[in-house]
Design a protein around this motif. Structure first.
Motif, PDB file in Angstrom:
ATOM      1  N   ALA A 163       0.829  -1.207   0.000  1.00 39.34           N
ATOM      2  CA  ALA A 163       0.000   0.000   0.000  1.00 39.34           C
ATOM      3  C   ALA A 163       0.861   1.255   0.000  1.00 39.34           C
ATOM      4  N   VAL A 164       1.863   1.283   0.866  1.00 42.38           N
ATOM      5  CA  VAL A 164       2.733   2.453   0.961  1.00 42.38           C
ATOM      6  C   VAL A 164       3.570   2.603  -0.310  1.00 42.38           C
ATOM      7  N   ALA A 165       4.099   1.504  -0.811  1.00 34.60           N
ATOM      8  CA  ALA A 165       4.921   1.568  -2.025  1.00 34.60           C
ATOM      9  C   ALA A 165       4.124   2.075  -3.214  1.00 34.60           C
ATOM     10  N   SER A 166       2.860   1.689  -3.308  1.00 36.09           N
ATOM     11  CA  SER A 166       2.024   2.133  -4.416  1.00 36.09           C
ATOM     12  C   SER A 166       1.806   3.640  -4.360  1.00 36.09           C
ATOM     13  N   CYS A 167       1.508   4.173  -3.173  1.00 41.20           N
ATOM     14  CA  CYS A 167       1.300   5.611  -3.046  1.00 41.20           C
ATOM     15  C   CYS A 167       2.601   6.384  -3.270  1.00 41.20           C
ATOM     16  N   LEU A 168       3.722   5.833  -2.813  1.00 42.14           N
ATOM     17  CA  LEU A 168       5.006   6.489  -3.062  1.00 42.14           C
ATOM     18  C   LEU A 168       5.344   6.505  -4.546  1.00 42.14           C
ATOM     19  N   ALA A 169       5.018   5.430  -5.249  1.00 37.38           N
ATOM     20  CA  ALA A 169       5.259   5.396  -6.694  1.00 37.38           C
ATOM     21  C   ALA A 169       4.390   6.428  -7.411  1.00 37.38           C
ATOM     22  N   ARG A 170       3.140   6.537  -6.990  1.00 37.10           N
ATOM     23  CA  ARG A 170       2.255   7.546  -7.577  1.00 37.10           C
ATOM     24  C   ARG A 170       2.793   8.947  -7.276  1.00 37.10           C
ATOM     25  N   LEU A 171       3.256   9.158  -6.059  1.00 36.62           N
ATOM     26  CA  LEU A 171       3.827  10.446  -5.677  1.00 36.62           C
ATOM     27  C   LEU A 171       5.032  10.770  -6.563  1.00 36.62           C
ATOM     28  N   GLU A 172       5.912   9.817  -6.744  1.00 35.80           N
ATOM     29  CA  GLU A 172       7.094  10.027  -7.577  1.00 35.80           C
ATOM     30  C   GLU A 172       6.705  10.370  -9.015  1.00 35.80           C
ATOM     31  N   ASP A 173       5.610   9.796  -9.472  1.00 35.29           N
ATOM     32  CA  ASP A 173       5.170  10.014 -10.849  1.00 35.29           C
ATOM     33  C   ASP A 173       4.560  11.396 -11.048  1.00 35.29           C
ATOM     34  N   VAL A 174       3.682  11.815 -10.145  1.00 32.70           N
ATOM     35  CA  VAL A 174       2.902  13.032 -10.406  1.00 32.70           C
ATOM     36  C   VAL A 174       3.325  14.251  -9.602  1.00 32.70           C
ATOM     37  N   ASN A 175       4.005  14.073  -8.476  1.00 32.07           N
ATOM     38  CA  ASN A 175       4.350  15.242  -7.662  1.00 32.07           C
ATOM     39  C   ASN A 175       5.250  16.241  -8.382  1.00 32.07           C
ATOM     40  N   PRO A 176       6.191  15.805  -9.221  1.00 25.85           N
ATOM     41  CA  PRO A 176       6.988  16.803  -9.939  1.00 25.85           C
ATOM     42  C   PRO A 176       6.151  17.752 -10.800  1.00 25.85           C
ATOM     43  N   ARG A 177       4.954  17.328 -11.179  1.00 27.38           N
ATOM     44  CA  ARG A 177       4.105  18.169 -12.020  1.00 27.38           C
ATOM     45  C   ARG A 177       3.261  19.155 -11.225  1.00 27.38           C
ATOM     46  N   ILE A 178       2.961  18.843  -9.961  1.00 28.22           N
ATOM     47  CA  ILE A 178       2.069  19.728  -9.196  1.00 28.22           C
ATOM     48  C   ILE A 178       2.664  20.226  -7.879  1.00 28.22           C
ATOM     49  N   ASN A 179       3.771  19.629  -7.415  1.00 29.42           N
ATOM     50  CA  ASN A 179       4.474  20.126  -6.221  1.00 29.42           C
ATOM     51  C   ASN A 179       3.554  20.228  -5.010  1.00 29.42           C
TER      52      ASN A 179
END
Length: 471
Positions: free
Chosen positions: A27-43
């Motif tokens: 569960a945590v790894a999935s959310c971290l992967a999503r964060l790594e994918d999209v956070n650079p675009r929205i900060n």
């Protein structure tokens, strides 16, 4: 399936983890992967705590394997706003001068989330001093609205709302002095709950001095999520007792008998004299009223008492306190944008002497008495979150007249806040390219009424609250 776990709600994640259908690590790894994918675009998240989170997830899985009792949020990823203490992290509050202010212990809300089993995966962004409805600062940069980059993601919990909307965890922590949970939730198409004064304990061990009196009565800690059910789960965890907050109140979370089911009277306020409601905002409130009526609520047009007085009192009381408690810090350490925003609010707020300040506190009691009498007749109030669509980016940088328009638009956020009342922002769909939502307000400690009605709206809206942000 594990790489798609970030799509699940907190309720579903907690259930699947408790039954050991999925692991906390997945569960945590999935959310971290999503964060790594999209956070650079929205900060939205300013500090990623991947290593710490994965260690906590491994410990949480070990506890399950040993048959140890687990909390209601066991293994559920969350993010925490940068303006509350989290042991080992800087409580920057979006201010560069505080980047080295490392907390040595958790604030009550963080401690309560951890005790419930939640796993912190990052810290979410806020404007400098958490005092704008726009999330941008010189230290961490600008947070982008996941739906429309030209509009604010809201503030001050803009990072929290954007993170949840983009799938970087099902839950985020925020706080609300003048709409800082409800407005970002509205702007980002998610749900946000401002609890009653005294519901969720608050305290920053690192703070140099106590918060001022009016701020203590007005500023609340609360959750942001994509579903109302997740808000209910998070509220139960956040509101556990903590002796460090003398304002905490052991009030029951459930609605009282007779006020917990359909048939509750709802006052609907679509417009008020002196305020200009965007047609899309008025239409959303009217639609939500119809949905509540379909769900069995008794819906009537009615306005809360002395609304403008309450909104004006927020500006007078809070800005006069910040003149004493924060002005020097803002002028010394604040970035240009927060200094301009504060300058406009200071100039628009009346200056109060000691007698004026005492009168303002007395007026608050008088207004709250009238609002509680109103809630005795109408246990729920349905109204806009803001009279206007989410503002264009940096609308508060356009001078005093623009700030006056913003304060008028935000009056539905300010009036309940100064009275310490609970408010729920729940999405209703889209208005063009912009998320749209409504607000439910109730009497003190009546969050359950807001949540139940919010679920009725949510079911009929059919809104997922998830911005895909595909490349």
């Amino acid at each position: 399936m594990s790489n798609e776990l970030w799509r699940l709600s907190a309720v579903d994640l907690a259930r699947h983890i408790a039954s050991r259908e999925i692991s906390c690590r997945d569960a945590v790894a999935s959310c971290l992967a999503r964060l790594e994918d999209v956070n650079p675009r929205i900060n939205a998240v300013t500090e990623v705590l991947a290593d710490e989170a994965m260690r906590a997830a491994a410990e949480a899985d070990a506890a399950l394997a040993c048959g140890q009792p687990v909390g209601p949020l066991h293994g559920v990823p969350v993010t925490i706003k940068v303006n509350v203490d989290q042991a080992g992290c800087a409580t920057t509050n979006g201010v560069g001068a505080y980047r080295e202010t490392l907390a040595t212990e958790d604030s009550p809300v963080v401690a309560n989330l951890r005790k419930a089993g939640a796993i912190v995966i990052g810290r979410n962004n806020a404007p400098a001093f958490s005092m704008r409805w726009f999330t941008d600062n010189a230290l961490h940069g600008r947070t982008i609205n996941p739906y429309d980059a030209t509009r604010t993601p809201g503030g001050s919990s803009g990072g929290a709302a954007a993170a949840v909307a983009a799938g970087m965890g099902p839950l985020a922590h925020g706080n609300d002095l003048g709409g800082s949970i409800r407005y970002p939730a509205y702007a980002c198409g998610v749900a946000g709950l401002r609890p009653s004064q005294g519901r969720v304990p608050a305290f920053n061990p690192s703070q140099a001095r106590e918060r001022t009196f009016g701020t203590s009565l007005t500023s609340m800690q609360g959750p942001i999520a994509r579903t109302v059910a997740d808000l209910r789960l998070a509220l139960a965890a956040m509101s556990a007792a903590d002796a460090r907050d003398p304002w905490w109140t052991p009030a029951p979370l459930d609605a009282p008998p007779g006020n917990s089911k359909a048939g509750v009277k709802v006052a609907v306020c679509t417009t008020l004299p002196g305020y200009r409601a965007d047609p899309a905002v008025a239409a959303a409130v009217a639609q939500a009223a119809q949905w509540l009526q379909q769900a069995g609520y008794v819906v009537e047009e009615a306005a809360p008492p002395r609304f403008s007085e309450a909104a004006d009192l927020w500006l007078a009381l809070i800005m006069n306190e910040t003149r004493v408690s924060m002005r020097q810090a803002v002028e010394t350490d604040g970035d240009d944008v927060v200094q301009r925003a504060f300058g406009s609010m200071y100039r628009l707020a009346p200056e109060l002497d000691l007698v004026g300040y005492m009168d303002a506190l007395s007026q608050r009691s008088n207004l709250l008495r009238d609002w509680l009498a109103f809630f005795a007749q109408y246990p729920l109030l349905l109204m806009p979150v803001s009279w206007q669509l989410p503002f264009p980016v940096d609308a508060d940088q356009q001078g005093d007249a623009a700030m006056r328009d913003i304060l008028d638009a935000q009056s539905p956020l300010l009036a309940p806040a100064i009275l310490g009342l609970p408010g729920l922002s729940v999405p209703t769909g889209m208005a063009g390219s912009t998320p749209m939502g409504v607000q439910l307000v109730a009497g003190r400690f009546q969050e359950a009424l807001c949540l139940r009605a919010g679920e009725a709206i949510e079911r009929r809206a059919g809104w997922s609250g998830l911005a895909e942000l595909k490349a």
